[in-house]
Design an enzyme around this catalytic site. Structure first.
Site, mmCIF file in Angstrom:
data_model
loop_
_atom_site.group_PDB
_atom_site.id
_atom_site.type_symbol
_atom_site.label_atom_id
_atom_site.label_comp_id
_atom_site.label_asym_id
_atom_site.label_seq_id
_atom_site.Cartn_x
_atom_site.Cartn_y
_atom_site.Cartn_z
ATOM 1 N N LYS A 140 -8.674 15.102 10.018
ATOM 2 C CA LYS A 140 -7.604 16.106 10.065
ATOM 3 C C LYS A 140 -7.676 16.924 11.347
ATOM 4 C CE LYS A 140 -5.807 20.216 7.721
ATOM 5 N NZ LYS A 140 -5.808 21.044 6.487
ATOM 6 N N HIS A 270 5.971 -27.976 2.385
ATOM 7 C CA HIS A 270 6.817 -26.834 2.030
ATOM 8 C C HIS A 270 6.545 -26.354 0.608
ATOM 9 C CE1 HIS A 270 8.919 -27.107 5.810
ATOM 10 N NE2 HIS A 270 9.176 -28.393 5.575
#
Length: 508
Positions: A140, A270
């Protein structure tokens, strides 16, 4: 005030000490005052380097069995104060709070403790309180404080302070702060998911990522979030692409249905199986899988449930394929398969796979339980007069497993534990069946005596009639249509056996 800060003091409190020594020695060379606690304090002292115990600053010892060590205003005030704020600076002086420019801390190994199967009390004790608070506080206040929140950052940080004589820029501190919040949010997610038993909440976090060459197409960016090294040992070949990963995922999920069974080989394209066979040897399984569709197999993904030997490798080597996956490869088989520079060879490890599937949809995500239901003989009901033979039941269940992993609407045709053909991703189940029959005939399969599997029920008798005309004599499907009797009646009138599984396997 300058955005570049000189590190003059550091708080170091880590669980893992690996790789810490070079940083401590460098900080000592830079005349940085080092504060520490417990095991880290002893580690630094054993290096012959001066260290200030945190308890001498707070006037409190470590209490509650080590649960409370750094949770004190004289620690967090030193981390969170804003050096350009006159009031903050004055309060530091008033309360004799030392300025802390650098925090090096890591977190107790919560996820590893859960994964180890440890008892709940051990897991609870690995929920870090002080560490997570130190990380958040320092991150922070990145404008003034530098945070190193993981041992994976040690090399980068050591280079940073070595090259800049102990100074850090605001961009460097902000980058480290972002990494810190990534670590803290991941940690909290893991804890929540451990505790959560009732809330319907989707929380996921993956800190391991890989940038792919591109996404589904070259103009799309692509990334993989996960740990491939835990899944596979990569023995050879180029990097896996986005499309490779989708196909490999489909291949692994399919072959997992056949673990512990006779040698089984699958060829996928696929996401769908275009070749599949189960035989007495891996060689025969591969040869018969390839026979299912040698055209589609070009550029495909190959996977088996058993060790690949030299004879099989020599057959595979004749085919251009992207990836070959097996639980093991014989040395002479590897020598053959490595003959193609870009062919990817993967050894599949025994690891747990996710129990849910996730995909984006609209402005959110769809989450569901994975389809882990495999149709077995005990599930079957027999609505037709004609009953399948033992061999037909084996073929029906074989076809059903493949069908479950094929795009809907789908029909799978099989005979003697070999995939004859499938119709995949069709808008009509009739179209899927006709596609499968035509494809089987194109590759010279005799469908007389073959079986048919469907991913969903038949609302009309058209599919069983078309199948009958092609020579198919046994059918497996979920059942459950209000018009089931139409298909049952056709089967009864034409000596076809049909079984119901009671489970639909849509795959969209």
């Amino acid at each position: 005030m300058s955005n570049t800060k000189k590190i003059q003091s550091a708080l170091i409190s880590v669980f893992h000490k690996d790789g810490l020594e070079p940083i401590v020695r460098k900080l000592n060379d830079l005349n940085v005052t080092i504060y520490s606690t417990g095991g880290t304090e002893k580690f630094i002292k054993d290096l012959g380097i001066d260290v200030v115990p945190v308890e001498s600053v707070t006037d409190y010892p470590s209490i509650l069995g080590g649960r409370v060590k750094t949770l004190h205003p004289k620690v967090f005030g030193g981390i969170l104060n804003r050096q350009e704020n006159e009031s903050d600076v004055a309060q530091l002086e008033e309360y004799k709070i030392p300025q802390i420019d650098l925090v090096i801390v890591d977190l107790y190994p919560f996820e590893k403790t859960v994964a180890s199967g440890a008892p709940e009390q051990d897991i609870i004790e690995k929920i870090d309180i002080g560490g997570i608070s130190l990380i958040r506080a320092a991150a922070k206040n990145f404008k003034d404080t530098c945070i190193v929140s993981s041992m994976e950052q040690y090399d980068e940080f050591l280079s940073m302070i070595s090259e800049n004589n102990g100074e850090t820029s605001i961009s460097e501190r902000k980058k480290l702060a972002a990494k810190a919040f990534n670590i803290s949010s991941h940690y909290d997610t893991a804890i929540f998911n451990y505790f959560n038993e009732e809330e319907v909440v989707y929380k996921a976090s993956e800190t391991t990522s890989k940038t792919l060459r591109y996404g589904e197409n070259p103009h799309q960016k692509g990334y993989f979030f996960g740990d491939l090294d835990a899944m596979f040992d990569k023995l050879h070949g180029k990097e896996l692409s986005y499309n490779n990963l989708l196909d490999v995922d489909a291949a692994v999920n399919l072959i997992n249905e056949f673990q512990g069974e006779d040698p089984t080989f699958a060829i996928l394209k696929h996401n769908n199986a275009c070749g599949f066979a189960q035989r007495d040897t891996v060689y025969n399984a591969y040869v018969d899988a390839l026979a299912g569709d040698p055209v589609s197999a070009f550029g495909g993904i190959l996977i088996t449930n058993t060790t690949i030997d030299k004879a099989t490798a020599e057959e595979i080597h004749k085919l251009f394929c992207e990836v070959v996956i097996a639980p093991a490869f014989n040395d002479d088989a590897l020598e053959v398969l490595k003959g193609k520079k870009n062919r990817i060879l993967l050894v599949q490890k025994e690891v747990s796979l996710p129990v849910q599937t996730v995909r984006t949809a609209l402005n959110g995500v769809l989450v569901q339980d994975k389809d882990n239901k495999t149709d077995v003989e005990a599930d079957l009901s027999y609505p037709t007069t004609e009953k399948p033979s033992k061999e037909q039941i084996e073929d029906l269940l074989f076809a059903s497993k493949i069908c479950k992993h094929t795009k809907s609407n789908t029909i799978v045709l099989a005979k003697n534990k070999q995939l004859c053909a499938s119709g995949t991703g069709q808008t009509s189940r009739v179209d899927a069946l006709r596609q499968a029959i035509e494809k089987a005939k194109n590759f010279n399969f005799d469908l007389d005596g073959a079986v048919m599997a469907s991913d969903a029920f038949f609302p009309f008798p058209d599919c069983v009639e078309i199948a009958d005309n092609a020579g198919i004599k046994s059918v497996i499907q979920p059942g459950g249509s209000i018009k089931d009797e139409l298909s049952i009646d056709y089967c009864n009138n034409n000596n076809i056996s049909m079984v119901f599984t009671g489970t639909r396997h849509f795959k969209h």
